[in-house]
Design an enzyme around this catalytic site. Structure first.
Site, PDB file in Angstrom:
ATOM      1  N   ARG A  82       0.820  -1.206   0.000  1.00 24.07           N
ATOM      2  CA  ARG A  82       0.000   0.000   0.000  1.00 24.07           C
ATOM      3  C   ARG A  82       0.858   1.261   0.000  1.00 24.07           C
ATOM      4  O   ARG A  82       0.352   2.364  -0.233  1.00 24.07           O
ATOM      5  CB  ARG A  82      -0.944  -0.004   1.219  1.00 24.07           C
ATOM      6  CG  ARG A  82      -1.894   1.163   1.290  1.00 24.07           C
ATOM      7  CD  ARG A  82      -3.095   0.884   2.193  1.00 24.07           C
ATOM      8  NE  ARG A  82      -2.739   0.316   3.457  1.00 24.07           N
ATOM      9  CZ  ARG A  82      -2.360   1.006   4.546  1.00 24.07           C
ATOM     10  NH1 ARG A  82      -2.292   2.326   4.489  1.00 24.07           N
ATOM     11  NH2 ARG A  82      -2.068   0.390   5.667  1.00 24.07           N
ATOM     12  N   TYR A 135     -13.465  20.437 -14.607  1.00 27.14           N
ATOM     13  CA  TYR A 135     -13.830  19.023 -14.698  1.00 27.14           C
ATOM     14  C   TYR A 135     -14.877  18.680 -13.644  1.00 27.14           C
ATOM     15  O   TYR A 135     -14.735  19.023 -12.466  1.00 27.14           O
ATOM     16  CB  TYR A 135     -12.581  18.143 -14.528  1.00 27.14           C
ATOM     17  CG  TYR A 135     -12.904  16.685 -14.369  1.00 27.14           C
ATOM     18  CD1 TYR A 135     -13.603  16.001 -15.366  1.00 27.14           C
ATOM     19  CD2 TYR A 135     -12.526  16.003 -13.229  1.00 27.14           C
ATOM     20  CE1 TYR A 135     -13.908  14.651 -15.216  1.00 27.14           C
ATOM     21  CE2 TYR A 135     -12.832  14.653 -13.070  1.00 27.14           C
ATOM     22  CZ  TYR A 135     -13.530  13.997 -14.059  1.00 27.14           C
ATOM     23  OH  TYR A 135     -13.845  12.676 -13.895  1.00 27.14           O
ATOM     24  N   ASP A 221      -4.551  21.344 -12.859  1.00 29.50           N
ATOM     25  CA  ASP A 221      -4.876  20.103 -13.553  1.00 29.50           C
ATOM     26  C   ASP A 221      -4.324  20.226 -14.970  1.00 29.50           C
ATOM     27  O   ASP A 221      -4.835  20.983 -15.788  1.00 29.50           O
ATOM     28  CB  ASP A 221      -6.393  19.901 -13.572  1.00 29.50           C
ATOM     29  CG  ASP A 221      -6.802  18.558 -14.159  1.00 29.50           C
ATOM     30  OD1 ASP A 221      -6.047  18.021 -14.995  1.00 29.50           O
ATOM     31  OD2 ASP A 221      -7.888  18.054 -13.808  1.00 29.50           O
ATOM     32  N   LYS A 246      -5.962   9.652 -19.337  1.00 29.10           N
ATOM     33  CA  LYS A 246      -6.175  10.342 -20.601  1.00 29.10           C
ATOM     34  C   LYS A 246      -4.900  10.291 -21.456  1.00 29.10           C
ATOM     35  O   LYS A 246      -4.499   9.244 -21.903  1.00 29.10           O
ATOM     36  CB  LYS A 246      -6.629  11.769 -20.334  1.00 29.10           C
ATOM     37  CG  LYS A 246      -7.769  11.897 -19.303  1.00 29.10           C
ATOM     38  CD  LYS A 246      -9.006  11.132 -19.677  1.00 29.10           C
ATOM     39  CE  LYS A 246     -10.235  11.517 -18.846  1.00 29.10           C
ATOM     40  NZ  LYS A 246     -10.151  11.263 -17.425  1.00 29.10           N
TER      41      LYS A 246
END
Length: 426
Positions: A82, A135, A221, A246
């Site tokens: 993790r 977004y 972003d 993306k």
């Protein structure tokens, strides 16, 4: 003023600051400037195994939930799945070198995992300033936090630089005093440029410089642009965030996110958030993302050139009321984009004469373009954005967002023109 960094000394099993491998990996990161290579080369050459006899050319997929170890955990120990994984680390190295950070990036299980790791750093009473067109996932998360009384959301017209700077100044002055022993609230300025889906271009250098002067924390972003087009850290951004699903991964077959920063304390806080929330990528997804990343420069060159051609042709089509694309000389973001972007990107939006049904007819008439949400893949995607019920009401019902892929531009135009002609004939 106290910074809002997580108390990493009270983890039930393991303190992320003990497992953070940034220090022992830093010498492998290097930026474009320090390496002497262009970013187009680094995207291919970095994040590789050592150049030694019989070493593999590509990094392996490490499928392990834990790592051998005994005794006190050292800073270079991986310890547990993790906290880190060798397969993530190669992707993190490449992205950091592209964005211009000596600190490794942090990879997440999704773009929203990355977004949340930054936004959730704000102490109670903070203000988050965002463009009106942002977004949906990012905006929805902040609205949810505001509804719970954690922060206030202030939306700004991102193209109006003076108005945005005035808002930032006013919000800094209005911050409340924190109670004793509680982290002081601050203003977080969340930016997109170009914006989703309106393709508005923010004056990033000016806004980031002003934010630093005001003591405003900033996150950009950079999903639409990618570090091959613009690098906000170089203008003073505190964080850069990506939906690596993306353009970075680029093949619509994996969901990933990433955060990059040059500030070791901010990175440590984001790492702690990732470790505690468990928003970690799978090793196979990280490996797929890195394989896709290798061709980023080639994909962007092709798709950006095609987007320019399509935008220029769409301007003259009788079915189209407006085209937004920074590469068009008449676009109001064009001059700004020329000074701060290396190209104009591969996303454009068109608003049609007509209503939602007109736009839907165009989408349904297409044979090559894929009607789907998301963007940045090798295939060209098209979507009527107001099909999402929580899209900003200022987005027209007939607006279509086009993510241009790497198909032959004439095939894309023939398909699109035919569909638009069908709509125009109605």
């Amino acid at each position: 003023m106290r910074q809002n960094t997580s108390d990493t000394h009270n983890f039930p099993d393991h303190a992320p600051e003990e497992l953070d491998s940034a220090e022992f990996r830093a010498e492998r990161v290097g930026t474009a400037a320090s390496s002497g290579f262009s970013r187009e080369t680094l995207v291919v050459s970095s994040g590789r195994p050592p150049r030694e006899h019989d070493e593999p050319v590509n990094p392996p997929i490490v499928l392990s939930s834990t790592f051998h170890g005994s005794g006190a955990i050292q800073p270079s120990d991986r310890a547990y799945g993790r906290f880190t994984n060798p397969t993530w680390e190669e992707f993190e190295q490449v992205l950091a070198s592209l964005e211009g950070s000596e600190l490794p990036a942090l990879l997440f299980s999704s773009g929203m995992g990355a977004v949340a790791s930054v936004i959730r750093q704000v102490p109670v009473g903070s203000v988050i300033v965002m463009p009106e067109h942002t977004y949906l996932g990012s905006m929805s998360l902040v609205r949810q936090m505001a509804d719970r009384g954690i922060c206030r959301l202030v939306e700004v017209p991102i193209e109006d630089t003076e108005a945005v700077m005035k808002t930032l100044t006013d919000q800094v002055r209005s911050l409340p005093q924190a109670a004793a022993g509680v982290a002081d609230p601050y203003v977080l300025f969340w930016l997109e440029s170009p914006t989703n889906p309106m393709l508005e271009v923010a004056d990033l250098p000016k806004l980031l410089a002003a934010s630093r002067t005001l003591g405003v924390r900033t996150a950009v972003d950079n999903t639409f642009a990618t570090p091959l087009v613009q690098r906000p850290l170089e203008w003073g951004a505190d964080y850069v965030v990506h939906s690596a699903t993306k353009y970075l991964a680029g093949h619509s077959d994996v969901v990933l996110g990433a955060v990059v920063t040059r500030d070791a304390d901010l990175r440590q806080a984001v790492l702690a958030e990732r470790s505690l929330s468990g928003a970690i990528p799978g090793p196979f997804e990280a490996w797929l993302g890195l394989r896709g990343l290798r061709t980023l420069a080639l994909r962007l060159n092709q798709s950006s050139a095609s987007a320019q051609t399509l935008a220029e042709r769409l301007v003259g089509h009788p079915a189209v009321a407006e085209v937004r694309y920074p590469g068009l000389p008449e676009d109001r973001g064009h001059e700004r984009a020329k000074t701060q972007m290396n190209s104009f990107g591969s996303v454009l939006s068109i608003t049609l004469h007509g209503d939602a049904s007109t736009a839907e007819r165009v989408v349904e008439a297409l044979r090559l373009w894929t009607p789907a949400t998301s963007l940045g893949g090798v295939e060209s995607l098209i979507e009527r954005r107001r099909r999402h019920s929580n899209e900003a009401p200022s987005v027209s019902e007939s607006l279509l967002r086009l993510s241009v892929g790497i198909e032959h531009v004439e095939d894309l135009w023939t398909d699109l023109e035919r569909a638009l002609d069908v709509a125009d004939a109605r």
